[in-house]
Design a protein around this motif. Sequence first.
Motif, PDB file in Angstrom:
ATOM      1  N   ASP A 513       0.850  -1.187   0.000  1.00 49.88           N
ATOM      2  CA  ASP A 513       0.000   0.000   0.000  1.00 49.88           C
ATOM      3  C   ASP A 513       0.885   1.237   0.000  1.00 49.88           C
ATOM      4  N   MET A 514       0.424   2.234  -0.735  1.00 47.55           N
ATOM      5  CA  MET A 514       1.072   3.540  -0.790  1.00 47.55           C
ATOM      6  C   MET A 514      -0.023   4.591  -0.912  1.00 47.55           C
ATOM      7  N   VAL A 515       0.299   5.838  -0.600  1.00 44.11           N
ATOM      8  CA  VAL A 515      -0.649   6.920  -0.840  1.00 44.11           C
ATOM      9  C   VAL A 515      -0.653   7.210  -2.334  1.00 44.11           C
ATOM     10  N   ARG A 516      -1.870   7.179  -2.896  1.00 38.93           N
ATOM     11  CA  ARG A 516      -2.066   7.450  -4.319  1.00 38.93           C
ATOM     12  C   ARG A 516      -3.190   8.463  -4.467  1.00 38.93           C
ATOM     13  N   ILE A 517      -2.995   9.452  -5.340  1.00 41.35           N
ATOM     14  CA  ILE A 517      -3.914  10.582  -5.446  1.00 41.35           C
ATOM     15  C   ILE A 517      -4.282  10.794  -6.911  1.00 41.35           C
ATOM     16  N   SER A 518      -5.572  10.983  -7.177  1.00 38.99           N
ATOM     17  CA  SER A 518      -5.988  11.219  -8.563  1.00 38.99           C
ATOM     18  C   SER A 518      -7.353  11.876  -8.596  1.00 38.99           C
ATOM     19  N   ASP A 519      -7.714  12.366  -9.793  1.00 37.30           N
ATOM     20  CA  ASP A 519      -9.079  12.835 -10.026  1.00 37.30           C
ATOM     21  C   ASP A 519      -9.928  11.744 -10.658  1.00 37.30           C
ATOM     22  N   ALA A 520      -9.429  10.511 -10.644  1.00 35.71           N
ATOM     23  CA  ALA A 520     -10.151   9.354 -11.163  1.00 35.71           C
ATOM     24  C   ALA A 520     -11.021   8.741 -10.070  1.00 35.71           C
ATOM     25  N   ARG A 521     -11.730   7.673 -10.439  1.00 35.15           N
ATOM     26  CA  ARG A 521     -12.419   6.819  -9.480  1.00 35.15           C
ATOM     27  C   ARG A 521     -11.595   5.536  -9.314  1.00 35.15           C
ATOM     28  N   MET A 522     -12.047   4.656  -8.431  1.00 30.65           N
ATOM     29  CA  MET A 522     -11.487   3.304  -8.416  1.00 30.65           C
ATOM     30  C   MET A 522     -12.628   2.315  -8.209  1.00 30.65           C
ATOM     31  N   SER A 523     -12.378   1.088  -8.635  1.00 27.69           N
ATOM     32  CA  SER A 523     -13.370   0.040  -8.455  1.00 27.69           C
ATOM     33  C   SER A 523     -13.717  -0.095  -6.983  1.00 27.69           C
ATOM     34  N   GLY A 524     -14.996  -0.343  -6.714  1.00 27.54           N
ATOM     35  CA  GLY A 524     -15.393  -0.594  -5.335  1.00 27.54           C
ATOM     36  C   GLY A 524     -14.794  -1.857  -4.760  1.00 27.54           C
ATOM     37  N   THR A 525     -14.268  -2.728  -5.623  1.00 25.41           N
ATOM     38  CA  THR A 525     -13.599  -3.944  -5.146  1.00 25.41           C
ATOM     39  C   THR A 525     -12.136  -3.681  -4.791  1.00 25.41           C
ATOM     40  N   SER A 526     -11.657  -2.454  -5.078  1.00 26.64           N
ATOM     41  CA  SER A 526     -10.253  -2.114  -4.832  1.00 26.64           C
ATOM     42  C   SER A 526     -10.026  -1.725  -3.374  1.00 26.64           C
ATOM     43  N   TYR A 527      -8.770  -1.555  -3.034  1.00 27.50           N
ATOM     44  CA  TYR A 527      -8.409  -1.202  -1.665  1.00 27.50           C
ATOM     45  C   TYR A 527      -7.122  -0.391  -1.694  1.00 27.50           C
ATOM     46  N   GLY A 528      -6.758   0.157  -0.550  1.00 25.89           N
ATOM     47  CA  GLY A 528      -5.524   0.912  -0.452  1.00 25.89           C
ATOM     48  C   GLY A 528      -5.759   2.380  -0.160  1.00 25.89           C
ATOM     49  N   ALA A 529      -4.674   3.089   0.135  1.00 28.09           N
ATOM     50  CA  ALA A 529      -4.727   4.504   0.520  1.00 28.09           C
ATOM     51  C   ALA A 529      -4.832   5.370  -0.731  1.00 28.09           C
ATOM     52  N   CYS A 530      -5.984   5.274  -1.378  1.00 29.34           N
ATOM     53  CA  CYS A 530      -6.203   5.961  -2.648  1.00 29.34           C
ATOM     54  C   CYS A 530      -7.150   7.139  -2.437  1.00 29.34           C
ATOM     55  N   VAL A 531      -6.646   8.347  -2.657  1.00 25.98           N
ATOM     56  CA  VAL A 531      -7.469   9.546  -2.592  1.00 25.98           C
ATOM     57  C   VAL A 531      -8.032   9.780  -3.991  1.00 25.98           C
ATOM     58  N   LEU A 532      -9.365   9.913  -4.069  1.00 25.19           N
ATOM     59  CA  LEU A 532     -10.068   9.877  -5.350  1.00 25.19           C
ATOM     60  C   LEU A 532     -10.964  11.095  -5.515  1.00 25.19           C
ATOM     61  N   HIS A 533     -11.462  11.275  -6.761  1.00 26.39           N
ATOM     62  CA  HIS A 533     -12.501  12.266  -7.070  1.00 26.39           C
ATOM     63  C   HIS A 533     -12.047  13.695  -6.768  1.00 26.39           C
ATOM     64  N   ILE A 534     -10.774  13.986  -6.854  1.00 21.29           N
ATOM     65  CA  ILE A 534     -10.309  15.335  -6.544  1.00 21.29           C
ATOM     66  C   ILE A 534     -11.033  16.345  -7.437  1.00 21.29           C
ATOM     67  N   ALA A 535     -11.618  17.336  -6.797  1.00 22.39           N
ATOM     68  CA  ALA A 535     -12.416  18.338  -7.513  1.00 22.39           C
ATOM     69  C   ALA A 535     -11.980  19.742  -7.124  1.00 22.39           C
ATOM     70  N   PRO A 536     -11.897  20.644  -8.108  1.00 23.41           N
ATOM     71  CA  PRO A 536     -12.086  20.363  -9.532  1.00 23.41           C
ATOM     72  C   PRO A 536     -10.927  19.561 -10.113  1.00 23.41           C
ATOM     73  N   GLU A 537     -11.200  18.843 -11.185  1.00 24.50           N
ATOM     74  CA  GLU A 537     -10.200  17.971 -11.789  1.00 24.50           C
ATOM     75  C   GLU A 537      -9.096  18.776 -12.471  1.00 24.50           C
ATOM     76  N   SER A 538      -7.984  18.100 -12.734  1.00 20.53           N
ATOM     77  CA  SER A 538      -6.824  18.772 -13.332  1.00 20.53           C
ATOM     78  C   SER A 538      -7.108  19.245 -14.747  1.00 20.53           C
ATOM     79  N   TYR A 539      -7.947  18.519 -15.489  1.00 20.72           N
ATOM     80  CA  TYR A 539      -8.215  18.849 -16.894  1.00 20.72           C
ATOM     81  C   TYR A 539      -8.826  20.235 -17.050  1.00 20.72           C
ATOM     82  N   VAL A 540      -9.549  20.695 -16.034  1.00 20.08           N
ATOM     83  CA  VAL A 540     -10.167  22.032 -16.111  1.00 20.08           C
ATOM     84  C   VAL A 540      -9.370  23.054 -15.316  1.00 20.08           C
ATOM     85  N   GLY A 541      -8.168  22.692 -14.908  1.00 18.84           N
ATOM     86  CA  GLY A 541      -7.307  23.647 -14.216  1.00 18.84           C
ATOM     87  C   GLY A 541      -7.358  23.580 -12.711  1.00 18.84           C
ATOM     88  N   GLY A 542      -7.891  22.492 -12.158  1.00 15.60           N
ATOM     89  CA  GLY A 542      -7.874  22.325 -10.711  1.00 15.60           C
ATOM     90  C   GLY A 542      -6.456  22.246 -10.179  1.00 15.60           C
TER      91      GLY A 542
END
Length: 621
Positions: A513-542
């Motif tokens: 496990d590691m800290v992972r950060i994204s504006d993506a989602r992850m499968s509900g079957t997944s696990y780990g220290a994943c920070v998700l749904h960052i808003a606003p997303e990078s594509y629009v200049g977040g």
Amino acid sequence: MTPATPQPPATPQPPATPQPSATPQPSTSPQPSTSPATPEAPAATPRRTPEELRSHQWYGTDGLRSFSHRARTRQLGYLPQEHLGKPVIAILNTWSDINPCHVHLRDRAQAVKRGVWQAGGFPLEFPVSTLSETFQKPTPMLYRNLLAMETEELLRSYPVDGAVLMGGCDKSTPALLMGAATADLPTVFVPAGPMLPGHWRNEVLGSGTDMWKYWDDKRAGLIGDCEMSELESGLARSPGHCMTMGTASTLTAAAEALGVTVPGASSIPAVDSGHERMAADSGLRIVELVRQDLKLSKILTREAYEDAVATVLALGGSTNAVIHLIAMAGRSGVRLTLDDFDRIARTVPVLADLRPGGRYLMEDFYFAGGLPGFLAELAQLKDVLHLDRPTVAHTTLREQLDGALVHNPEVIRPLDNPRASEGGVAVLRGNLCPDGAVIKHIACEQRLLEHTGPAVVFDDYKTMQATINDPALGITEDSVLVLRNAGPLGGPGMPEYGMLPIPDHLLKKGVRDMVRISDARMSGTSYGACVLHIAPESYVGGPLALVHTGDLITLDVEARTLRLEVDDAELERRRAAWTPPPPRYARGYGALYQEQMTQADTGCDFRFLAAPGVDPEPYAG
């Protein structure tokens, strides 16, 4: 010369077959029934006459159009007495040859029809888009709103009085309910049901969750191709959606908590005979709902959505439910926010010991009491559930849960022995996610819940796949892996890329496990220290677009913060130098998607579909 067949009356009365009571107790739940099994005296609720049915304007008037509709129904092979004056029920079926979660729904639709006929209704099956999490690329999330729009328009444009929605794979449940909420007819949802547990050698497998686990084992050199070939045949061994508390099980449980299924429906295994009985029961129920004119808006209230949020959090459910429930609530005219999730999370414990965060699978949950038993346990907490609201099966949720029991306290924990003292999803704020982000902290290694480390940034998923094992990146177990341009617009469709792979050299050292950060989602079957749904997303200049490799990032789950340790002046310099990326699509549905899509914190709905207002009924005369 054969004499002409007499024209039947346009609006005959329905047959005198005894009708189900207003609040029958379905027989498919593992809990004992405390309601009478036989029909009661007519309910006090006013019942609609055939002339008051919505379908009457298609079939029951004296005009040319009504004559044409009746004639075309004869063309379909139906007798007048089979449909005239009866509630017409649309069965929206997401069955497909390429959707293993729904491949059995072709048969289940026949059981729904059986129930509708038995109750004196007239069923019509409509094929609708299938959203297969496994096969549809770049992600079925790109098409959730398309199915929602299809559902709404089918129900509005055809001569139907009520609907049975059949789905279960991740995006199909919210899509169907979003469209149905806007159409606002009497509605019952039929969940596809979880598949049977997987097996490999002496291991019981959970689809998705164990796929990630054993794939990492292969990359770490612990197992080889022979083992993977065996796992390929043992991981998913029956029709049905994932049998972990992934997104599919989370969303169907949310549907049951909302009150739009018959009791116990969400946890019945897809191939269990109880699943067919549940489908027939749903067909019986929808006809009664039409006669009572109990529209979906009477069920999908603010109280119902708050109860669904509490249920998801107490189950340790998928982070995807945050986006979907916000979107569903918006279609019901209910403003649900990230702050509501975080507020409710602090009031409910995690009571379900289910993978990916726990030990058991959905079949275990079903035999432990299913969602009725789970909700009965949760209801013992004061002011958590709204027990006096209606459901499609009972006058109140309280009545629906009467007699529900927990049969295995290891699977469904008692309140004095929870898996965690607070709900399984946390909402984060900070200069890296001013509009919010989420983390399923119950599925993380505890050491990472407060962590500061240097960022290693990937601008897109393909680049990450190609370079994650490059020694030149200098990735250590303390690094924070950052993926951007994977959000609603950048993905496009916000794919489930958020569980970024751990580099091979760290897997071989035992790092899982590691800290992972994204504006993506992850499968509900997944696990780990994943920070998700960052808003606003990078594509629009977040702010995620401004992160550089080497920047320090601090995650503090207890404090609910995610911070980029770069001063404001430097961030402004980087913002001034940032260039917006070109549009993903030039035409077609993709162009509509990128024009109308909202951000993760507001549910990723289309602006024109989430807009307030009521569309007119079509004129059928």
